[in-house]
Design a protein around this motif. Structure first.
Motif, short mmCIF file in Angstrom:
data_model
loop_
_atom_site.label_atom_id
_atom_site.label_comp_id
_atom_site.label_asym_id
_atom_site.label_seq_id
_atom_site.Cartn_x
_atom_site.Cartn_y
_atom_site.Cartn_z
N ALA A 2 0.83 -1.21 0.00
CA ALA A 2 0.00 0.00 0.00
C ALA A 2 0.87 1.25 0.00
N TYR A 3 1.92 1.25 0.79
CA TYR A 3 2.80 2.42 0.86
C TYR A 3 3.47 2.67 -0.50
N SER A 4 3.93 1.61 -1.14
CA SER A 4 4.63 1.78 -2.42
C SER A 4 3.69 2.31 -3.51
N LYS A 5 2.41 2.03 -3.40
CA LYS A 5 1.44 2.46 -4.40
C LYS A 5 0.81 3.83 -4.10
N ALA A 6 0.98 4.30 -2.89
CA ALA A 6 0.37 5.57 -2.50
C ALA A 6 1.08 6.74 -3.16
N ALA A 7 0.31 7.77 -3.50
CA ALA A 7 0.88 8.99 -4.06
C ALA A 7 1.40 9.88 -2.94
N GLU A 8 2.26 10.81 -3.29
CA GLU A 8 2.75 11.80 -2.33
C GLU A 8 1.66 12.84 -2.10
N PRO A 9 1.59 13.45 -0.97
CA PRO A 9 2.43 13.21 0.20
C PRO A 9 1.98 11.92 0.92
N LYS A 10 2.95 11.23 1.43
CA LYS A 10 2.65 10.02 2.17
C LYS A 10 3.64 9.88 3.31
N GLU A 11 3.22 9.16 4.32
CA GLU A 11 4.07 8.92 5.48
C GLU A 11 3.60 7.64 6.14
N LEU A 12 4.54 6.79 6.44
CA LEU A 12 4.22 5.57 7.16
C LEU A 12 4.38 5.84 8.64
N PHE A 13 3.35 5.57 9.40
CA PHE A 13 3.37 5.78 10.84
C PHE A 13 3.06 4.46 11.52
N VAL A 14 4.02 3.93 12.24
CA VAL A 14 3.86 2.66 12.94
C VAL A 14 3.90 2.93 14.43
N ILE A 15 2.94 2.39 15.14
CA ILE A 15 2.91 2.49 16.59
C ILE A 15 3.42 1.16 17.13
N PRO A 16 4.62 1.16 17.70
CA PRO A 16 5.20 -0.09 18.21
C PRO A 16 4.27 -0.78 19.20
N GLY A 17 4.08 -2.08 18.99
CA GLY A 17 3.25 -2.87 19.89
C GLY A 17 1.78 -2.90 19.53
N SER A 45 -1.44 -3.58 17.09
CA SER A 45 -1.90 -4.29 15.90
C SER A 45 -2.89 -3.39 15.17
N HIS A 46 -3.29 -3.81 13.98
CA HIS A 46 -4.27 -3.03 13.22
C HIS A 46 -5.55 -2.82 14.04
N ALA A 47 -6.05 -3.89 14.64
CA ALA A 47 -7.29 -3.80 15.42
C ALA A 47 -7.12 -2.92 16.66
N ASP A 48 -5.93 -2.89 17.25
CA ASP A 48 -5.69 -2.05 18.42
C ASP A 48 -5.95 -0.57 18.13
N LEU A 49 -5.76 -0.16 16.88
CA LEU A 49 -5.95 1.24 16.53
C LEU A 49 -7.42 1.65 16.62
N TYR A 50 -8.30 0.68 16.70
CA TYR A 50 -9.74 0.94 16.86
C TYR A 50 -10.24 0.68 18.27
N ASP A 51 -9.49 -0.14 19.03
CA ASP A 51 -10.02 -0.66 20.28
C ASP A 51 -9.30 -0.21 21.55
N LYS A 52 -8.10 0.30 21.45
CA LYS A 52 -7.33 0.63 22.65
C LYS A 52 -7.03 2.12 22.69
N ALA A 53 -7.49 2.75 23.76
CA ALA A 53 -7.44 4.21 23.86
C ALA A 53 -6.05 4.78 23.63
#
Length: 64
Positions: free
Chosen positions: A20-35, A37-45
């Motif tokens: 997905a990152y390689s196909k995205a147009a600019e501007p783009k930024e990859l943001f990873v939250i260590p620890g 998961s994808h589902a955590d981004l919806y479920d953990k405050a």
């Protein structure tokens, strides 16, 4: 940020993230939250807060 400059831990979805990152147009930024998961981004405050802060910063800088 170019693709070679980011390094994130491999996860089962790492292939999809890189694709997905390689196909995205600019501007783009990859943001990873260590620890988080994808589902955590919806479920953990603590992860929701971090991701929303980053999205707000990115959109404010790039959507004019």
């Amino acid at each position: 940020m170019n693709r070679a400059s980011w390094r994130a831990p491999l996860s089962p979805s790492a292939y999809f993230r890189a694709d997905a990152y390689s196909k995205a147009a600019e501007p783009k930024e990859l943001f990873v939250i260590p620890g988080a998961s994808h589902a955590d981004l919806y479920d953990k405050a603590q992860y929701i807060t971090q991701s929303l802060e980053k999205l707000t910063e990115f959109f404010n800088a790039n959507l004019k």
